[in-house]
Motif scaffolding. Structure first.
Motif, PDB file in Angstrom:
ATOM      1  N   LYS A 122       6.714  12.061  -6.188  1.00  0.00           N
ATOM      2  CA  LYS A 122       6.608  12.983  -5.059  1.00  0.00           C
ATOM      3  C   LYS A 122       5.732  14.187  -5.390  1.00  0.00           C
ATOM      4  O   LYS A 122       5.014  14.707  -4.551  1.00  0.00           O
ATOM      5  N   LYS A 123       5.787  14.635  -6.630  1.00  0.00           N
ATOM      6  CA  LYS A 123       4.973  15.782  -7.037  1.00  0.00           C
ATOM      7  C   LYS A 123       3.881  15.296  -7.980  1.00  0.00           C
ATOM      8  O   LYS A 123       4.113  14.460  -8.837  1.00  0.00           O
ATOM      9  N   GLY A 124       2.706  15.846  -7.814  1.00  0.00           N
ATOM     10  CA  GLY A 124       1.632  15.502  -8.732  1.00  0.00           C
ATOM     11  C   GLY A 124       0.903  14.246  -8.326  1.00  0.00           C
ATOM     12  O   GLY A 124       1.223  13.584  -7.339  1.00  0.00           O
TER      13      GLY A 124
ATOM     14  N   ARG B 117       3.380  20.755   6.317  1.00  0.00           N
ATOM     15  CA  ARG B 117       2.555  20.030   5.338  1.00  0.00           C
ATOM     16  C   ARG B 117       1.073  20.343   5.543  1.00  0.00           C
ATOM     17  O   ARG B 117       0.324  20.535   4.587  1.00  0.00           O
ATOM     18  N   VAL B 118       0.650  20.377   6.814  1.00  0.00           N
ATOM     19  CA  VAL B 118      -0.758  20.663   7.112  1.00  0.00           C
ATOM     20  C   VAL B 118      -1.127  22.071   6.665  1.00  0.00           C
ATOM     21  O   VAL B 118      -2.198  22.310   6.097  1.00  0.00           O
ATOM     22  N   VAL B 119      -0.213  23.040   6.890  1.00  0.00           N
ATOM     23  CA  VAL B 119      -0.456  24.417   6.453  1.00  0.00           C
ATOM     24  C   VAL B 119      -0.567  24.484   4.930  1.00  0.00           C
ATOM     25  O   VAL B 119      -1.479  25.121   4.378  1.00  0.00           O
ATOM     26  N   ALA B 120       0.373  23.817   4.235  1.00  0.00           N
ATOM     27  CA  ALA B 120       0.342  23.832   2.761  1.00  0.00           C
ATOM     28  C   ALA B 120      -0.957  23.236   2.238  1.00  0.00           C
ATOM     29  O   ALA B 120      -1.558  23.749   1.289  1.00  0.00           O
TER      30      ALA B 120
ATOM     31  N   LEU C  10       0.854  -1.188   0.000  1.00  0.00           N
ATOM     32  CA  LEU C  10       0.000   0.000   0.000  1.00  0.00           C
ATOM     33  C   LEU C  10       0.885   1.231   0.000  1.00  0.00           C
ATOM     34  O   LEU C  10       2.077   1.169   0.337  1.00  0.00           O
ATOM     35  N   VAL C  11       0.295   2.365  -0.378  1.00  0.00           N
ATOM     36  CA  VAL C  11       1.032   3.634  -0.369  1.00  0.00           C
ATOM     37  C   VAL C  11       0.035   4.766  -0.166  1.00  0.00           C
ATOM     38  O   VAL C  11      -1.100   4.712  -0.644  1.00  0.00           O
ATOM     39  N   TYR C  12       0.448   5.776   0.612  1.00  0.00           N
ATOM     40  CA  TYR C  12      -0.363   6.985   0.807  1.00  0.00           C
ATOM     41  C   TYR C  12      -0.131   7.943  -0.356  1.00  0.00           C
ATOM     42  O   TYR C  12       0.983   8.036  -0.889  1.00  0.00           O
ATOM     43  N   SER C  13      -1.174   8.673  -0.735  1.00  0.00           N
ATOM     44  CA  SER C  13      -0.993   9.748  -1.709  1.00  0.00           C
ATOM     45  C   SER C  13      -0.240  10.898  -1.034  1.00  0.00           C
ATOM     46  O   SER C  13      -0.252  11.014   0.194  1.00  0.00           O
ATOM     47  N   PRO C  14       0.437  11.761  -1.818  1.00  0.00           N
ATOM     48  CA  PRO C  14       1.233  12.838  -1.205  1.00  0.00           C
ATOM     49  C   PRO C  14       0.437  13.761  -0.293  1.00  0.00           C
ATOM     50  O   PRO C  14       0.976  14.301   0.669  1.00  0.00           O
ATOM     51  N   ASP C  15      -0.870  13.959  -0.568  1.00  0.00           N
ATOM     52  CA  ASP C  15      -1.667  14.831   0.300  1.00  0.00           C
ATOM     53  C   ASP C  15      -2.243  14.094   1.502  1.00  0.00           C
ATOM     54  O   ASP C  15      -2.893  14.707   2.357  1.00  0.00           O
ATOM     55  N   GLY C  16      -2.037  12.779   1.591  1.00  0.00           N
ATOM     56  CA  GLY C  16      -2.491  12.012   2.732  1.00  0.00           C
ATOM     57  C   GLY C  16      -3.979  11.734   2.764  1.00  0.00           C
ATOM     58  O   GLY C  16      -4.489  11.210   3.754  1.00  0.00           O
ATOM     59  N   GLN C  17      -4.698  12.045   1.685  1.00  0.00           N
ATOM     60  CA  GLN C  17      -6.151  11.865   1.677  1.00  0.00           C
ATOM     61  C   GLN C  17      -6.577  10.499   1.169  1.00  0.00           C
ATOM     62  O   GLN C  17      -7.715  10.090   1.370  1.00  0.00           O
ATOM     63  N   ARG C  18      -5.668   9.794   0.492  1.00  0.00           N
ATOM     64  CA  ARG C  18      -6.045   8.512  -0.119  1.00  0.00           C
ATOM     65  C   ARG C  18      -4.986   7.461   0.131  1.00  0.00           C
ATOM     66  O   ARG C  18      -3.819   7.776   0.359  1.00  0.00           O
TER      67      ARG C  18
END
Length: 894
Positions: free
Chosen positions: A392-394, A817-820, A346-354
């Protein structure tokens, strides 16, 4: 780093076995998933898992008519009574036998259970919200009475609407009518006439008719009448009156048998699910077919109807499907399916939502963490998928498969936009993606080389040779400089692939490499080997710094086939998957065991062990085996009892000889407990583990009521408010509120600070509280309507404490990260709002032009549009209303 992670949700599995339940209002669906119960909120599109766990898989669940008590019973008859609104377990109880049916009375005072061929009526335990004294009972489960007239298992129990009578349907080809208490003139009645086991029996709304459905697809209408041919003018003797079949109907589904059925008395709807995956919807008593639909490739195990009769819920255990169908609009309310085979990573998406999961069934599933639902499934791979990683991006995901391909996925348009293959046919077992997203590397069990492709062109750039065994793990440094590969030849190699001379530095180990993880600062790597060792290496010096012997920590639980104790079995004593935390201070490790271990990287100490499952339906969860379960043919859990099933279609083995798909334990009685992947969320507040039971999410409890920081006697809520309101010392009041760490008080102080003083308060704010303030402001940015106020705080924090934030990037990485994320979310919402308003702006501009031309429409007098900027998208209606238009003139326009 905080380590008090607690189980919060279960994803990846939506239905296993047993019955489904709708809540009394019809908006929530209760589904048994293994030894837990998941609740799906069908209106808000969310799901959560109740915090209790049974010792075996759940076979039956029941809900009181008030919806406040849930009774769940496992395969051994062990019951748990849960208070649903509070999610608290009230009682544990054992029925001492396998439960085959369960039903609560409409009055909510009794429930009936079918224990094989025996029926028992019990009083519903009282609860704190129903008990006058507000206390729990000492002996809550009180039996009312017992019936033992059936000759085979009771399959279904249904109450009458007045709670005086109930029906039982059994495999002995009969249904029976029972009364709750002794009724004058009533004797228990047998309804016989079916040729196969009765699946269900129901009363009509007026209770004048009974419908029974049997396994061979026959529907009988029963009514309390006299003998056929009786003259209506004659006096009717009570002895001549009895329940008789007045109509017979048949489903006519060819060779398919009926697996489940449900009836809705208010709308006279009968739903039937068949073994070929088709369900039919019929209107009674005329048996008019409304429609049929094929919803699964395998048999439908259970069907239920909500209270309003609009939604039908179906469960199919073979493929793990859960469906909610609205029959009037013929549309899906919910359509979910877990992985058919075991998950591999498994892997988390960069924004942590999925979370993205991959499995041996060749499917890639994307799960939304907030809702708990699978939002998209990719099926392009033709074989098991072994590795997945995000650029890492996108929103670009890369996956490696045994079908010999590496695929790149666009998670905005949900499509496979690029495929990478090698010159010869290889089965890829591991993969890594350069942080820049320009290069992807993959290793194979068939070849000893590491293949590298260009993402832009899709061309194979290079093959790195040097390993003398299959490549088992790959990892790019987070700063993109180096690639580390691990192999079964007992070495790990560090490659500088972007230099002209692609040199590799071998690191010699004592056993085969299983997994490699880079620390987020790119200065250290952790390597897990087959002998259970975790070794930590300095990347710059290529030397081992420290190590941990994890064999004792990870080993636990005996499989059915083990001839030795858990402490002496070699197969479970290693970590197959390891990951660093976001701050690099901890390492999470899991393997073929029921434990997940969390280690401190600096002190090499085991901080915490998480137990994945206590489910005894899985092999490897027991510390000691029971010799009673050992037979002459071997352990009873491994015996194939399919040929001894009582029903013909259950005895037939339709699988191909010798075929094994995905999980090798699928053909055995019990799957083995194991963890195939772990990952920390980008925010660092939770981690996820891919296990035999599904995706287990553990998170920090974010609703701490009182967690003071640096507190003394003088700091109280009253003194904090006095400093805020009387002394007007905003800086002191904010620091005192953060010391108390009480959410309501912090919010009150935060919102009371004038926006003109924000810069001054932040400038003198102690640095020890900066990270906490940054996280709080980010949370307020996402929740609060005070958009500009929150942005002023973020700007002041970055301006005044930018140097400190840069120097302590590792400590505040999570907060930044949370602020961004909060700023990006706000930006998207403002852009969406502007896009929605653009037509209103165009309309107002058009009206203003009409006014200038002398054509004034009704209701727009007094509107004077000022000169507008050239980009109309950014203009809001308030800009044009601000000066001249009064409130009364704009009432009609909104």
């Amino acid at each position: 780093m905080k380590t008090d992670f607690k189980f919060s949700n279960l994803l990846g599995t939506v239905y296993c076995q047993g019955n489904l339940l709708f809540s009394p209002d019809g908006t929530h669906l209760y589904s048994p998933v293994g030894n837990k119960v998941t609740v799906f909120n069908l209106v808000d599109n969310k799901s959560y898992t109740l915090p209790f766990a049974h010792r075996k898989n759940i076979s039956r669940i029941g809900l009181t008519p008030q919806g406040n008590l849930l009774l769940s019973i496992d395969e051994d008859g062990q019951a748990v009574l849960t208070h649903v609104p509070r999610r608290v377990v009230l009682y544990h109880f054992s029925f001492k036998s396998r439960v085959t049916a369960l039903s609560f009375s409409p009055s909510g005072r009794y429930f009936v259970v079918g224990l094989g061929r025996k029926i028992e009526v019990w009083h519903v335990p009282s609860t704190p919200d129903s008990n006058a004294a507000g206390d729990l009972e000492f002996a809550p489960f009180v039996r009312h009475h017992t019936h033992t007239q059936h000759f085979d298992d009771v399959r279904h129990i249904e109450w009458s609407s007045d709670s005086r009578f109930f029906l039982s349907a059994s495999k002995d080809l009969t249904a029976r009518i029972w009364s709750l208490n002794a009724e004058e003139g009533f004797t228990p009645t047998v309804l016989s006439g079916h040729r196969q086991g009765v699946v269900g029996a129901w009363f009509s709304k007026d209770q004048e008719t009974i419908y029974t459905v049997s396994k061979d697809g026959a529907v009988f209408d029963w009514q309390y009448t006299t003998k056929p041919g009786h003259d209506e003018d004659e006096m009717v003797d009570e002895s001549d009156m009895q329940w008789r079949i007045v109509n017979r109907h048949y489903f006519m589904q060819n060779s398919a048998t009926l697996r489940c059925a449900a009836f809705h008395p208010e709308s006279n709807l009968l739903v039937a699910g068949f073994s070929n995956g088709i369900f039919g919807l019929y209107e009674m008593p005329d048996f008019n077919m409304i429609h049929t639909l094929s919803i699964s490739q395998n048999e439908i195990d259970f069907v239920t109807i909500n209270k309003s009769g609009e939604w039908l819920a179906f469960g199919a255990s073979k493929l793990g499907q859960l469906l909610v169908w609205e029959w009037q609009s013929e549309s899906y309310i919910l359509k979910q399916q877990g992985h058919f085979d075991s998950m591999n990573a498994l892997v988390y998406s960069p924004d942590g939502q999925r979370i993205v999961t991959i499995a041996d069934d060749g499917k890639i599933k994307v799960w939304d963490i907030e809702s708990g639902f699978c939002i998209v499934t990719f099926t392009e791979h033709t074989s098991g998928i072994t590795a997945c990683e995000f650029a890492k991006k996108g929103n670009v995901l890369f996956t490696a498969s045994l079908d010999g391909s590496i695929r790149a996925w666009d998670l905005i348009r949900y499509r496979n936009f690029k495929t990478f293959t090698a010159a010869e046919r290889l089965s890829f077992s591991c993969m890594a993606v350069d942080p820049s997203g320009e290069v992807v590397a993959a290793g194979s069990i068939d070849s000893f080389d590491v293949h590298i492709w260009s993402v832009q062109t899709g061309q194979l750039l290079d093959r790195l040779s040097g390993h003398e065994g299959p490549v088992s793990s790959l990892a790019f440094a987070p700063n993109g400089g180096l690639l580390v590969s691990g192999s079964w030849d007992r070495t790990a190699r560090i490659w500088s692939i972007f230099n002209r001379t692609q040199t590799s530095e071998p690191l010699q180990l004592q056993s085969d490499v299983l997994d490699i993880a880079f620390r987020p600062d790119s200065l250290q790597i952790a390597i897990s080997t087959l002998d259970g060792q975790l070794s930590f290496w300095s990347v710059s010096e290529a030397q081992q710094i420290s190590g941990v012997d994890g064999r004792r920590d990870v080993s636990g639980g005996r499989r059915i086939t083990d001839r030795r104790a858990a402490a002496n079995v070699a197969g479970t004593k290693s970590f197959n998957t390891i990951r660093y935390s976001m701050d690099g201070s901890c390492l999470l490790a899991g393997g073929n065991s029921k434990y997940i271990c969390l280690y401190s990287v600096t002190t090499m100490v085991l901080l915490k062990k998480f137990t994945v499952s206590v489910n005894l339906s899985l092999s490897g969860t027991q510390e000691f085996l029971n010799s009673k379960m050992l037979t002459e043919a071997g352990p009873s859990g491994l015996l194939d009892e399919q040929g001894e099933a009582s029903d013909l279609e259950d005895r037939i083995d339709r699988s191909l000889p010798g075929s094994k798909r995905g999980d090798p334990s699928a053909r055995r009685g019990k799957p083995e407990v194991r963890v195939t992947g772990v990952a920390f969320s980008p925010s660092g507040t939770s981690f996820c583990a891919a296990s035999t039971e599904g995706l287990l999410i553990y998170s920090l409890d974010s609703t701490v009521q009182f967690d003071p920081f640096d507190l003394n006697m003088e700091i109280t809520p009253a003194s904090t408010l006095a400093v805020l309101e009387q002394e007007k010392d905003y800086l002191k009041a904010l620091v005192m509120a953060f010391r108390l760490n009480e959410a309501g008080l912090i919010q009150r102080v935060f919102q009371a600070i004038p926006y003109t003083d924000i810069g001054l308060v932040v400038e003198h704010f102690p640095t020890v509280y900066v990270a906490r303030l940054l996280r709080y402001v980010a949370a307020q940015t996402e929740q609060s309507p005070h958009v500009e106020f929150c942005l002023l705080w973020i700007k002041a924090l970055v301006d005044k404490h930018g140097a400190w934030l840069t120097a302590n990037r590792g400590k505040v990485d999570v907060e930044l990260r949370v602020v961004a994320r909060a700023v990006a979310k706000m930006k998207d919402e403002i852009r969406r709002l502007a896009d929605e308003n653009v037509y209103m702006v165009d309309y107002l501009i058009g009206q203003a032009k009409d006014k200038r031309a002398g054509d004034t429409p009704d209701g727009i007098e007094g509107l004077e549009v000022k000169a507008l900027p050239s980009t109309t998208k950014e203009v809001t209606i308030d800009d044009m209303m601000r000066e001249d238009a009064s409130e009364e003139e704009w009432i009609g326009l909104e």
